[in-house]
Design a protein around this motif. Structure first.
Motif, PDB file in Angstrom:
ATOM      1  N   VAL A  49     -69.523  -5.872   2.318  1.00 13.18           N
ATOM      2  CA  VAL A  49     -68.231  -6.020   1.637  1.00 13.18           C
ATOM      3  C   VAL A  49     -67.190  -5.087   2.256  1.00 13.18           C
ATOM      4  CG1 VAL A  49     -67.022  -5.648  -0.562  1.00 13.18           C
ATOM      5  CG2 VAL A  49     -69.208  -6.865  -0.528  1.00 13.18           C
ATOM      6  N   GLY A  50     -67.585  -3.836   2.526  1.00 13.12           N
ATOM      7  CA  GLY A  50     -66.657  -2.891   3.156  1.00 13.12           C
ATOM      8  C   GLY A  50     -66.164  -3.387   4.510  1.00 13.12           C
ATOM      9  N   ASN A  51     -67.077  -3.931   5.315  1.00 18.29           N
ATOM     10  CA  ASN A  51     -66.707  -4.462   6.633  1.00 18.29           C
ATOM     11  C   ASN A  51     -65.862  -5.717   6.530  1.00 18.29           C
ATOM     12  OD1 ASN A  51     -68.042  -3.306   9.346  1.00 18.29           O
ATOM     13  ND2 ASN A  51     -69.294  -2.750   7.585  1.00 18.29           N
ATOM     14  N   MET A  52     -66.118  -6.531   5.517  1.00 21.16           N
ATOM     15  CA  MET A  52     -65.316  -7.739   5.339  1.00 21.16           C
ATOM     16  C   MET A  52     -63.879  -7.396   4.958  1.00 21.16           C
ATOM     17  SD  MET A  52     -68.195 -10.079   3.437  1.00 21.16           S
ATOM     18  CE  MET A  52     -67.075 -11.404   2.977  1.00 21.16           C
ATOM     19  N   ILE A  53     -63.727  -6.408   4.087  1.00 19.01           N
ATOM     20  CA  ILE A  53     -62.380  -6.006   3.667  1.00 19.01           C
ATOM     21  C   ILE A  53     -61.626  -5.372   4.831  1.00 19.01           C
ATOM     22  CG2 ILE A  53     -61.087  -4.404   2.198  1.00 19.01           C
ATOM     23  CD1 ILE A  53     -63.324  -4.878   0.064  1.00 19.01           C
ATOM     24  N   THR A  54     -62.262  -4.379   5.479  1.00 21.47           N
ATOM     25  CA  THR A  54     -61.581  -3.727   6.607  1.00 21.47           C
ATOM     26  C   THR A  54     -61.416  -4.682   7.782  1.00 21.47           C
ATOM     27  OG1 THR A  54     -63.673  -2.818   7.448  1.00 21.47           O
ATOM     28  CG2 THR A  54     -62.363  -1.403   5.993  1.00 21.47           C
ATOM     29  N   GLY A  55     -62.349  -5.617   7.930  1.00 16.66           N
ATOM     30  CA  GLY A  55     -62.230  -6.605   8.998  1.00 16.66           C
ATOM     31  C   GLY A  55     -61.047  -7.526   8.791  1.00 16.66           C
ATOM     32  N   ALA A  56     -60.864  -7.996   7.565  1.00 22.99           N
ATOM     33  CA  ALA A  56     -59.733  -8.886   7.268  1.00 22.99           C
ATOM     34  C   ALA A  56     -58.404  -8.155   7.445  1.00 22.99           C
ATOM     35  CB  ALA A  56     -59.858  -9.429   5.849  1.00 22.99           C
ATOM     36  N   ILE A  57     -58.324  -6.917   6.946  1.00 27.83           N
ATOM     37  CA  ILE A  57     -57.087  -6.128   7.092  1.00 27.83           C
ATOM     38  C   ILE A  57     -56.845  -5.803   8.559  1.00 27.83           C
ATOM     39  CG2 ILE A  57     -55.991  -3.914   6.554  1.00 27.83           C
ATOM     40  CD1 ILE A  57     -57.534  -4.031   3.831  1.00 27.83           C
ATOM     41  N   GLY A  58     -57.883  -5.316   9.233  1.00 22.89           N
ATOM     42  CA  GLY A  58     -57.754  -4.939  10.643  1.00 22.89           C
ATOM     43  C   GLY A  58     -57.402  -6.105  11.540  1.00 22.89           C
ATOM     44  N   ARG A  59     -57.931  -7.300  11.230  1.00 23.25           N
ATOM     45  CA  ARG A  59     -57.624  -8.489  12.039  1.00 23.25           C
ATOM     46  C   ARG A  59     -56.154  -8.829  11.947  1.00 23.25           C
ATOM     47  NH1 ARG A  59     -56.327 -11.406  15.432  1.00 23.25           N
ATOM     48  NH2 ARG A  59     -57.205 -13.435  15.974  1.00 23.25           N
ATOM     49  N   ASN A  60     -55.567  -8.673  10.768  1.00 20.88           N
ATOM     50  CA  ASN A  60     -54.145  -9.018  10.565  1.00 20.88           C
ATOM     51  C   ASN A  60     -53.197  -7.949  11.070  1.00 20.88           C
ATOM     52  OD1 ASN A  60     -54.625 -11.553   9.400  1.00 20.88           O
ATOM     53  ND2 ASN A  60     -54.933 -10.643   7.375  1.00 20.88           N
ATOM     54  N   GLN A  61     -53.652  -6.694  11.154  1.00 24.58           N
ATOM     55  CA  GLN A  61     -52.753  -5.607  11.524  1.00 24.58           C
ATOM     56  C   GLN A  61     -52.863  -5.190  12.986  1.00 24.58           C
ATOM     57  OE1 GLN A  61     -53.471  -2.408   8.739  1.00 24.58           O
ATOM     58  NE2 GLN A  61     -52.358  -3.436   7.090  1.00 24.58           N
ATOM     59  N   ASN A  62     -53.756  -5.797  13.747  1.00 20.36           N
ATOM     60  CA  ASN A  62     -53.955  -5.400  15.137  1.00 20.36           C
ATOM     61  C   ASN A  62     -53.848  -6.602  16.064  1.00 20.36           C
ATOM     62  OD1 ASN A  62     -54.924  -2.415  15.098  1.00 20.36           O
ATOM     63  ND2 ASN A  62     -56.108  -3.388  13.473  1.00 20.36           N
ATOM     64  N   THR A  63     -53.782  -6.286  17.348  1.00 18.28           N
ATOM     65  CA  THR A  63     -53.784  -7.321  18.377  1.00 18.28           C
ATOM     66  C   THR A  63     -54.831  -6.950  19.428  1.00 18.28           C
ATOM     67  OG1 THR A  63     -52.061  -6.175  19.632  1.00 18.28           O
ATOM     68  CG2 THR A  63     -51.326  -7.863  18.059  1.00 18.28           C
ATOM     69  N   GLY A  64     -55.090  -7.881  20.325  1.00 20.03           N
ATOM     70  CA  GLY A  64     -55.989  -7.593  21.435  1.00 20.03           C
ATOM     71  C   GLY A  64     -57.416  -7.353  20.979  1.00 20.03           C
ATOM     72  N   GLN A  65     -58.092  -6.477  21.730  1.00 16.09           N
ATOM     73  CA  GLN A  65     -59.517  -6.248  21.462  1.00 16.09           C
ATOM     74  C   GLN A  65     -59.775  -5.652  20.092  1.00 16.09           C
ATOM     75  OE1 GLN A  65     -61.724  -2.835  23.173  1.00 16.09           O
ATOM     76  NE2 GLN A  65     -59.986  -2.676  24.585  1.00 16.09           N
ATOM     77  N   ARG A  66     -58.831  -4.859  19.565  1.00 17.53           N
ATOM     78  CA  ARG A  66     -59.025  -4.297  18.224  1.00 17.53           C
ATOM     79  C   ARG A  66     -59.025  -5.391  17.169  1.00 17.53           C
ATOM     80  NH1 ARG A  66     -58.107   1.355  17.360  1.00 17.53           N
ATOM     81  NH2 ARG A  66     -57.468   0.800  15.261  1.00 17.53           N
ATOM     82  N   ALA A  67     -58.167  -6.377  17.325  1.00 14.17           N
ATOM     83  CA  ALA A  67     -58.135  -7.497  16.388  1.00 14.17           C
ATOM     84  C   ALA A  67     -59.450  -8.274  16.448  1.00 14.17           C
ATOM     85  CB  ALA A  67     -56.955  -8.417  16.701  1.00 14.17           C
TER      86      ALA A  67
END
Length: 197
Positions: A49-67
């Motif tokens: 759950v922690g990875n899903m939440i941070t993954g969804a937020i991180g995917r929307n707030q980053n670009t490139g390899q970090r996204a």
């Protein structure tokens, strides 16, 4: 006649007590086993759950390899959450084994599964390094390969540590039952318990 009656009653109570003690110890061992498995699945579910939440937020707030790193964390942990949920459900709804040997067989089977999973985890880590290496030699979305590779290494590493720790804790639990069964001897028409003095 009274002595025979008293002897029969005492024998009945001794056998009842022995049967109760054995069932009680199996029940206690089973409840410990269930607690270990439930705790493991709760930890895996929390990680997911922690990875899903941070993954969804991180995917929307980053670009490139970090996204892409966050995207793979999200995807990977949807599967982890499903595994944790199913594992928790089947552990919680399972039936108590009827004997110590049946419980031990179930525990050994679970430990073998954990060791097999640990081997898969190492393969995941190797696959992550492969993706990162491949990203250096391709012009087709190298950032995605690198981000996915880093995520797979992270997830595989967590799962490897998780499986090894859960196996270690669980094997300590099953060794108590194994020690008990080591003192039980079964022969033709007889069952005995060997007491070490």
């Amino acid at each position: 006649m009274q002595k025979l009656f008293l002897t029969l009653i005492l024998t009945f109570f001794l056998f009842s007590f022995d049967s109760f003690a054995q069932n009680s110890s199996i029940s206690e061992a089973y409840n410990k086993d269930v607690k270990i498995r439930k705790t493991g699945m709760a930890i895996l579910g929390t990680w997911a759950v922690g990875n899903m939440i941070t993954g969804a937020i991180g995917r929307n707030q980053n670009t490139g390899q970090r996204a892409y790193f966050h995207e793979m964390n999200l995807i990977w942990n949807v599967v982890n959450l499903g595994i944790a949920g199913a594992g928790y459900y089947f552990t919680a709804t399972g039936d108590m084994p009827e004997s110590a040997s049946e419980l031990l067989n179930d525990q050994v089977s679970f430990q073998k599964t954990l060791l097999f999973n640990a081997g898969l985890d190492l393969a995941y880590i190797a696959g992550g390094f492969y993706l990162m290496e491949r990203s250096k030699n391709t012009i087709n979305k190298p950032e995605r390969l690198k981000g996915y590779g880093k995520s797979v290494i992270l997830q595989g590493s967590f799962l490897f540590v998780f499986d090894i720790i859960l196996h270690t804790i669980h094997s300590k639990q099953s060794s108590q039952i194994s020690d008990f069964l080591a003192h039980v001897q079964i022969g033709k028409n007889q069952v005995g318990i060997v007491l070490g003095l």
